[in-house]
Motif scaffolding. Sequence first.
Motif, PDB file in Angstrom:
ATOM      1  N   TYR A 173       0.805  -1.214   0.000  1.00 44.65           N
ATOM      2  CA  TYR A 173       0.000   0.000   0.000  1.00 44.65           C
ATOM      3  C   TYR A 173       0.841   1.269   0.000  1.00 44.65           C
ATOM      4  N   SER A 176      -8.454   2.726   5.550  1.00 49.43           N
ATOM      5  CA  SER A 176      -9.143   2.949   4.267  1.00 49.43           C
ATOM      6  C   SER A 176      -9.807   4.317   4.195  1.00 49.43           C
ATOM      7  N   ILE A 235      -3.988  -9.922  -2.868  1.00 49.30           N
ATOM      8  CA  ILE A 235      -4.257  -8.525  -2.528  1.00 49.30           C
ATOM      9  C   ILE A 235      -3.993  -7.619  -3.733  1.00 49.30           C
ATOM     10  N   VAL A 292      -6.958  -7.832  -5.951  1.00 47.23           N
ATOM     11  CA  VAL A 292      -8.103  -7.127  -5.375  1.00 47.23           C
ATOM     12  C   VAL A 292      -7.926  -5.615  -5.508  1.00 47.23           C
ATOM     13  N   ILE A 293      -6.700  -5.109  -5.250  1.00 47.69           N
ATOM     14  CA  ILE A 293      -6.440  -3.677  -5.391  1.00 47.69           C
ATOM     15  C   ILE A 293      -6.681  -3.234  -6.834  1.00 47.69           C
ATOM     16  N   TRP A 339      -8.636  -4.554  -8.895  1.00 51.72           N
ATOM     17  CA  TRP A 339     -10.050  -4.758  -9.214  1.00 51.72           C
ATOM     18  C   TRP A 339     -10.941  -3.670  -8.611  1.00 51.72           C
ATOM     19  N   VAL A 340     -10.775  -3.393  -7.306  1.00 57.69           N
ATOM     20  CA  VAL A 340     -11.685  -2.463  -6.620  1.00 57.69           C
ATOM     21  C   VAL A 340     -10.996  -1.209  -6.085  1.00 57.69           C
ATOM     22  N   TRP A 395      -7.343   0.442  -3.738  1.00 53.38           N
ATOM     23  CA  TRP A 395      -6.635   0.118  -2.494  1.00 53.38           C
ATOM     24  C   TRP A 395      -7.488   0.371  -1.257  1.00 53.38           C
ATOM     25  N   GLU A 415     -10.834   0.249  -1.006  1.00 49.04           N
ATOM     26  CA  GLU A 415     -11.880  -0.766  -0.951  1.00 49.04           C
ATOM     27  C   GLU A 415     -11.318  -2.132  -0.573  1.00 49.04           C
ATOM     28  N   SER A 416     -10.068  -2.411  -0.962  1.00 48.21           N
ATOM     29  CA  SER A 416      -9.452  -3.689  -0.588  1.00 48.21           C
ATOM     30  C   SER A 416      -9.297  -3.799   0.920  1.00 48.21           C
ATOM     31  N   LEU A 460     -12.483  -4.988   2.387  1.00 47.86           N
ATOM     32  CA  LEU A 460     -12.606  -6.437   2.225  1.00 47.86           C
ATOM     33  C   LEU A 460     -11.724  -7.173   3.223  1.00 47.86           C
ATOM     34  N   ASN A 461     -10.520  -6.657   3.465  1.00 44.63           N
ATOM     35  CA  ASN A 461      -9.632  -7.270   4.469  1.00 44.63           C
ATOM     36  C   ASN A 461     -10.282  -7.249   5.849  1.00 44.63           C
TER      37      ASN A 461
END
Length: 428
Positions: free
Chosen positions: A35, A96, A157, A160-161, A163-164, A166, A168-169, A172-173
């Motif tokens: 990140y 986030s 990860i 996912v980053i 896709w949606v 950082w 939003e990931s 999800l975490n």
Amino acid sequence: MNYFQFIRQNRIMVMFGIMMTALSSFGQTFLLALYVPYLISDFSLTNSSVSSFYGIATIVSASILPKIGKLIDTVPLKIFTIITTLIFSSSLVLFSLATTWWVIPIAFFGLRLAGQGLYSHIAITSMSRYFEANRGKAISLASLGHPLGQAVLPALILVVIGWVGWRESLWLNAGLVTVFVTLFTLFGVKQRHLQPEDSSEELEATELDKPAKKIRQRDIMRSKEFWLLAPNIFFIPFATTGLFFYQIAIVEFKGWQEGIIAAGLSTYALAAATSIIFAGPMIDRYRARTFFPYYLIPFLIAILGIWLIPNTWSMFVYMIFMGISVGFGNAILAALQVEFFGKKFIGSVRSLFTSMMVLSSAVGPTLYGLILDAGWGWEVVFPVNLALLIPIILQSFRALPLYTRAKWKFKYKRVTGKFKKSGNLPPV
């Protein structure tokens, strides 16, 4: 009892331990580092400012961890786990939602305290407390969550980053941690799973494992056992975090392609997991202190290999031998704390050493960075590691059982004939 029998009889606690160590990855350096580029871009920060936030948060969490971690001796495990999960998931959500720079170190603090610190602490402490004859297997299986997280989560990860995003990931975490841990702890772990193994063992063994009075952490720090364990517990997080933090710089120093890093990390995770599996039965059969002086020797080979061998294949030598040391070390050091201090107040003992591990993970990258910024380069960093490692290995031999030392002395006298000259007879 082999691993299959042990897992069949204790599958709930095994799953609990692996879950906690694997999900602790969300507070570990190798995931949080993913990140950093987004923090630098969105908040107009520099690498040094982000690393400073991270280092300060890690040091503060390490200073608080002994006070919080020892509560696991008095607070029920399920309650302690749920409260820790609340801190962990809240920190992920706060991370986030950050819109100003000063929120970042606060979020880092919660992630390092609950994730890297307390989640691993809960897993290994519970394995140490509730298992006796099969403690080595329990600790080894729970420790598998670490290489599992290292092998699977970074790539996941990154997907996912992409896709949606950082931010939003991180949601999800947080959801993953909250749902899995809360539901499993509340509905999966029953009181019957928290009964000590071999509770019907002989009174003598029980008394040896239960201190007569509460152990204060200041008393632990004054003991010779603490100073025997402390250098070893400090070194591996110090070295591995520093080496992984600057893994791209190492590859550039060697003149290799960056693509070799992913293959190397996978090799490391496989070596660590394999050594963890082998360590459990060996500890149960021979005790952890028997192997204590030897588990860092592969790390010595790893440092020499990456430093002195120019070929690309030395990356795999480096990762394999480092993984062996880390895998064996995780199991051996956890079991040795129980052998030295007993399991009644193992939470107080482990929280102190866990705090040291968290602190050392902040010191390693900082020291390496200072050496590199001074222009001395990896030709100095690697010898510094060796200069720390060799004395630690040598002093570890003080932990060997007395019967092992006596056996060595007898063999030496038998070879040299000294027992004849002194008039001493060999033991029957």
